[in-house]
Design an enzyme around this catalytic site. Sequence first.
Site, PDB file in Angstrom:
ATOM      1  N   THR A 220       0.744   6.792  11.201  1.00  0.00           N
ATOM      2  CA  THR A 220       1.007   7.257  12.825  1.00  0.00           C
ATOM      3  C   THR A 220       0.786   8.257  13.937  1.00  0.00           C
ATOM      4  OG1 THR A 220       1.399  10.102  11.586  1.00  0.00           O
ATOM      5  CG2 THR A 220       2.691   9.023  10.801  1.00  0.00           C
TER       6      THR A 220
ATOM      7  N   GLU B   1       1.322   1.997   9.538  1.00  0.00           N
ATOM      8  CA  GLU B   1       0.639   1.876  10.587  1.00  0.00           C
ATOM      9  C   GLU B   1      -0.645   2.860  11.303  1.00  0.00           C
ATOM     10  OE1 GLU B   1       0.012  -0.679   8.913  1.00  0.00           O
ATOM     11  OE2 GLU B   1       0.720  -2.340   9.670  1.00  0.00           O
TER      12      GLU B   1
ATOM     13  N   CYS C 168      -7.955  -3.930   6.368  1.00  0.00           N
ATOM     14  CA  CYS C 168      -6.914  -4.193   6.430  1.00  0.00           C
ATOM     15  C   CYS C 168      -5.780  -3.795   7.128  1.00  0.00           C
ATOM     16  CB  CYS C 168      -6.484  -4.445   4.977  1.00  0.00           C
ATOM     17  SG  CYS C 168      -6.408  -5.682   4.380  1.00  0.00           S
ATOM     18  N   LEU C 169      -6.029  -2.437   7.613  1.00  0.00           N
ATOM     19  CA  LEU C 169      -4.848  -1.668   8.598  1.00  0.00           C
ATOM     20  C   LEU C 169      -5.307  -1.764   9.969  1.00  0.00           C
ATOM     21  CD1 LEU C 169      -4.101   1.410   6.690  1.00  0.00           C
ATOM     22  CD2 LEU C 169      -2.925  -0.694   6.433  1.00  0.00           C
TER      23      LEU C 169
ATOM     24  N   ILE D  94       7.676  -2.378   2.983  1.00  0.00           N
ATOM     25  CA  ILE D  94       7.194  -3.478   2.942  1.00  0.00           C
ATOM     26  C   ILE D  94       7.780  -4.347   3.515  1.00  0.00           C
ATOM     27  CG2 ILE D  94       5.790  -5.393   1.270  1.00  0.00           C
ATOM     28  CD1 ILE D  94       5.180  -1.558   0.892  1.00  0.00           C
TER      29      ILE D  94
ATOM     30  N   ALA E 206      -4.652  -5.115  11.718  1.00  0.00           N
ATOM     31  CA  ALA E 206      -3.005  -4.847  11.821  1.00  0.00           C
ATOM     32  C   ALA E 206      -3.069  -4.006  13.293  1.00  0.00           C
ATOM     33  CB  ALA E 206      -1.899  -4.815  11.232  1.00  0.00           C
TER      34      ALA E 206
ATOM     35  N   ILE F 185      17.329   3.368  33.969  1.00  0.00           N
ATOM     36  CA  ILE F 185      18.005   2.819  35.194  1.00  0.00           C
ATOM     37  C   ILE F 185      18.637   1.571  34.553  1.00  0.00           C
ATOM     38  CG2 ILE F 185      16.749   0.729  36.317  1.00  0.00           C
ATOM     39  CD1 ILE F 185      13.781   2.270  36.166  1.00  0.00           C
TER      40      ILE F 185
ATOM     41  N   LEU G 168       1.118  -1.225   0.072  1.00  0.00           N
ATOM     42  CA  LEU G 168      -0.013   0.009   0.474  1.00  0.00           C
ATOM     43  C   LEU G 168       0.764   1.264  -0.179  1.00  0.00           C
ATOM     44  CD1 LEU G 168      -2.995   1.358   0.180  1.00  0.00           C
ATOM     45  CD2 LEU G 168      -2.309   1.629   3.289  1.00  0.00           C
ATOM     46  N   THR G 169       1.636   1.406   1.214  1.00  0.00           N
ATOM     47  CA  THR G 169       2.509   2.231   1.913  1.00  0.00           C
ATOM     48  C   THR G 169       3.181   2.856   0.410  1.00  0.00           C
ATOM     49  OG1 THR G 169       2.228   2.627   3.442  1.00  0.00           O
ATOM     50  CG2 THR G 169       4.389   3.814   2.699  1.00  0.00           C
TER      51      THR G 169
END
Length: 393
Positions: free
Chosen positions: A374, A372, A247-248, A167, A251, A346, A135-136
């Site tokens: 920002t 997925e 779909c996103l 991807i 996820a 720590i 997609l991206t």
Amino acid sequence: MAQTPFGLFAIDQLVGEEDRDIRDTVRAYVEKEIKPQIADWYEAGQIPARDLARDLGKLGLLGMHLEGYGCAGTSATAYGLACLELEAGDSGLRSLVSVQGSLAMFAIWQWGSEEHKQQWLPRMAAGEAIGCFGLTEPDFGSDPGGMRTRARRDGDDWVLTGTKMWITNGSIADVAVVWAQTDEAADGKGIRGFVVPTDTPGFSAPAIKHKLSLRASVTSELVLDNVRLPGSAVFPEVRGLRGPLSCLNEARFGIVFGSLGAARDCLETAIAYAGQREIFDKPLAAFQITQTKLADMALELGKGMLLAIQLGKLKDAHQLRPEQISLGKLNNVREAIKIARECRTILGAAGITLEFPVLRHANNLESVLTYEGTSEVHQLIIGQALTGRSAYR
């Protein structure tokens, strides 16, 4: 007797026995098979993804929340708890499972033809075939509707041209779910999804190197150079962004839980280290400033877990809304990365080495923070839900 962070919140009382059993099985696998090797994989920037996929398939974790076609059909909460335990090992491991099950497999399960489902889902559930989700693009992440990848008709075939970026699983995938613009409608409504076998001529997936985050994960570019597909390759019904965004959301739900796994591993590591590290003739854990840090982190971790479980219950009841997933993703990843950074303080100088997991988790969470969706995107989704007004345009 010292309490565990989740023990303070009596989390187990909120989770059913079957879901706890699945969680415990995944945790045992991660402790035995992943944690002893993950630092070396991270340092080398390589991971035996195909071997891991087969192991994860045998455990029933790939597409585990889907029904039929070899999938386990577990509850959404069980899937979330599995993601938590996987990410306690490494975000890259959880990403492998998320992309396989919640992106590639879910897309085919939800939107594919019966032929697509029969051809791919049983093999993907078993880990015998690996999927990726295209997609991206290099210039279109938060605004996927502007994608430049095109699919044009040529007789009965489709021809795809374009580039996808960042991807997961791309270089090792057997099948890619690719989203592309078509001429069927304007304003992004002509976006269609395609099932693309990666051995199709014109398809390539060069790996992305020199990463400082998610090093134990396969990250790739997808290049589609006049990739010719039969007409049956397209998802038959879904059009526009409705397909990829569904779909996103799947996820993102896994990330709500998964990010807490990384945070829990950091906090448990910091508690153990503080109990053993002597400074000024007493354990670091006995100092007030250390205990206040641990208390604040345990509080945020537990609050995030309560939110995750509530979202899991809503999802199992088929009542979960996208803006509620955004609440979980925004809060839990944001708090997880804060916990990882605080735990590093720590551990002091020891915290920057791969002998301990905290900075590895912190580096990974830098990617989880922005993929997925920002933090800013999720803030705007929540803002739109509160005001009824979109701030995107």
